[in-house]
Design an enzyme around this catalytic site. Structure first.
Site, short mmCIF file in Angstrom:
data_model
loop_
_atom_site.label_atom_id
_atom_site.label_comp_id
_atom_site.label_asym_id
_atom_site.label_seq_id
_atom_site.Cartn_x
_atom_site.Cartn_y
_atom_site.Cartn_z
N CYS A 1 44.25 34.30 45.27
CA CYS A 1 44.07 35.74 45.07
C CYS A 1 43.69 36.11 43.64
O CYS A 1 43.08 37.14 43.41
CB CYS A 1 45.35 36.48 45.44
SG CYS A 1 45.96 36.15 47.10
N ILE A 2 44.06 35.29 42.66
CA ILE A 2 43.81 35.64 41.28
C ILE A 2 42.61 34.90 40.70
O ILE A 2 42.33 35.02 39.51
CB ILE A 2 45.06 35.41 40.39
CG1 ILE A 2 45.41 33.92 40.25
CG2 ILE A 2 46.25 36.18 40.93
CD1 ILE A 2 46.47 33.64 39.19
#
Length: 362
Positions: A354-355
C-alpha cells in the site's frame, strides 16, 4: 449505463480490448524489471500519529520499507518540504527525495499506475481520480489528488487521464491482460456512483490493457472498518506468475475471514485468465494472531512488494511468519524474500504494498 453486468463472481471480458484497441497500453506484471519504487513520507494525520511514540513508529516503519527496497532498486520518496530533514535522518542516503505537499502517505493509491506501450518503448502513467477511498469522512485529499500528476511529470511518462475513481491497491494484474478487482471498490457508490461492471471494464481496457476482469465480491473483514479501503484486492489475492494466484488463507474458523477465504477460493478456481486458462490457487496461511484491541485483524502476507530480484514481505512477529514467507519464496523463485514488521502499517489501515508503487523499466 444500463447494460447488464456479467453474472456475479464471473470473469467479465471487456469488449474490443485486444492489443490493437486497448489504447496501446498494457500494465506489466509487478514481477517485470523496475526502474524504481515510489513512496511518500508520512507527515500528518492518523498515518503519522498523535503521540511521539506513534510518530516514531510511523517514520521508522516507512523508512524500514524504503531501506529494504533500496538494496534491490532505486527509491524515490515524495516528502513535504518541512519534513525533508527528518526524512533524510531516517532514510538510506541513496533514497532520492522529491518535495511536494501531501495529505497522506499511501503511494499505491495516490500515485499513478504505470503502464507501457505495446512495443515496450514508452512509459505511460494512469492518473486515476483519488477521493479518499470513497470520500470517507476522516480522509483529506486536497494534496494527494495531485500526486498522480506530480509523479507522472517527474518520470516524463505519457499522462493518461481517467475519470474513474480508483486506487492502485484496488487492482492486480498478470501482465497479459488479466486484472483482479473487487465489486466493493470500483463499484462503490462513494467512488463511482452509477457505474456498472461494463463501464469499469471498458475504462480498464483503455487505460491498462485489461481484457479479462475477475471480480471478487468483497475483501477482508477489517478492511470495511473506519480506516479501511472497502475491499482492496492487494491484501486478498495477487498473481505471482501467469496462471497462479496467491490467496489469503485464514485457516481459523473462528475468524470472519475464514468464510471469505473459502468463498474467494471457489470463485478463483472457477475463473479463467486472459488466455482462457484456469488458475492454480495457492493459499498463503494468515498469521495465527486473530485479533487486536479493535477486533479481528486483516494481517496479510499477500500485501508484499515484488522488487528486482527480491520480495519485500510483511511480517507480524507471529509464529506463522517464517512458513508463509516460505510460500512466497516458492512462488517467486530466484528472488530473495526480506521481511519487514508491518504491524504499524496495518494499525493505520494498510501494508507494504500500500505504501509503494513500482515504475517498470523500459
Amino acid at each position: 449505463m444500463t447494460d447488464p453486468a456479467p453474472a456475479p463472481g464471473r470473469a467479465g471480458t471487456a469488449e474490443g480490448a485486444d492489443a490493437s484497441s486497448a489504447g496501446g497500453w498494457l500494465m506489466p506484471s509487478e514481477t517485470d524489471r523496475h526502474e524504481c519504487t515510489w513512496m511518500a513520507w508520512p507527515s500528518a494525520g492518523y498515518t503519522l500519529g498523535d503521540t511521539p511514540e506513534e510518530v516514531a513508529a510511523a517514520r521508522r516503519t516507512w523508512a524500514a520499507v524504503a531501506n529494504a527496497v533500496i538494496e534491490f532498486e532505486p527509491v524515490r520518496m515524495v516528502v513535504v518540504p518541512a519534513d525533508v530533514p527528518v526524512a533524510r535522518q531516517h532514510l538510506h542516503p541513496d533514497v532520492e527525495l522529491l518535495e511536494a505537499e501531501l495529505d497522506d502517505a499511501w503511494m499505491r493509491d495516490i500515485g499513478p499506475t504505470f503502464v507501457r506501450s505495446r512495443d515496450g518503448a514508452r512509459l505511460g502513467a494512469v492518473d486515476w481520480v483519488f477521493n479518499g477511498w470513497g470520500a470517507q469522512s476522516w480522509a483529506s485529499w486536497e494534496h494527494d489528488s495531485r500526486i498522480g500528476a506530480f509523479v507522472t511529470q517527474a518520470t516524463g511518462a505519457d499522462a493518461i487521464g481517467s475519470a474513474l475513481v480508483n486506487e492502485g491497491g484496488g487492482i492486480h494484474v498478470d501482465g497479459l491482460g488479466t486484472v483482479l478487482l473487487t465489486e466493493t471498490v470500483q463499484l462503490d457508490p462513494g467512488r463511482n456512483p452509477g457505474l456498472i461492471r461494463a463501464d469499469v471494464e471498458a475504462e480498464l481496457a483503455r487505460t491498462i490493457g485489461a481484457t479479462t476482469c475477475i471480480w471478487l465480491p468483497r475483501g477482508l473483514t477489517r478492511d470495511y472498518d473506519e480506516f479501511g479501503t472497502r475491499g482492496h484486492v492487494d491484501i486478498v489475492a495477487t498473481i505471482p506468475s501467469p496462471g497462479v494466484v496467491l490467496l489469503h488463507d485464514q485457516q481459523d474458523a473462528s475468524h470472519p475471514d475464514h468464510a471469505v477465504s473459502r468463498q474467494l477460493r471457489e470463485l478463483l478456481e472457477d475463473a479463467r485468465d486472459a488466455r482462457g486458462q484456469r488458475f492454480e490457487v495457492v493459499g498463503v496461511p494468515a498469521p495465527r494472531t486473530l485479533a487486536d484491541a479493535e477486533g479481528p485483524v486483516d494481517w496479510s502476507y499477500i500485501n508484499h512488494l515484488v522488487v528486482n530480484d527480491g520480495v519485500i514481505a510483511c511480517t507480524f512477529g507471529d509464529e506463522q511468519d517464517d512458513a508463509s514467507l516460505g510460500v512466497l519464496a516458492d512462488a517467486y523463485p530466484g528472488r530473495r524474500v526480506v521481511g519487514v514488521d508491518a504491524r504499524p502499517l496495518f494499525d493505520r489501515g494498510g501494508g507494504i504494498h500500500c505504501i509503494t508503487q513500482q515504475q517498470p523499466a523500459l
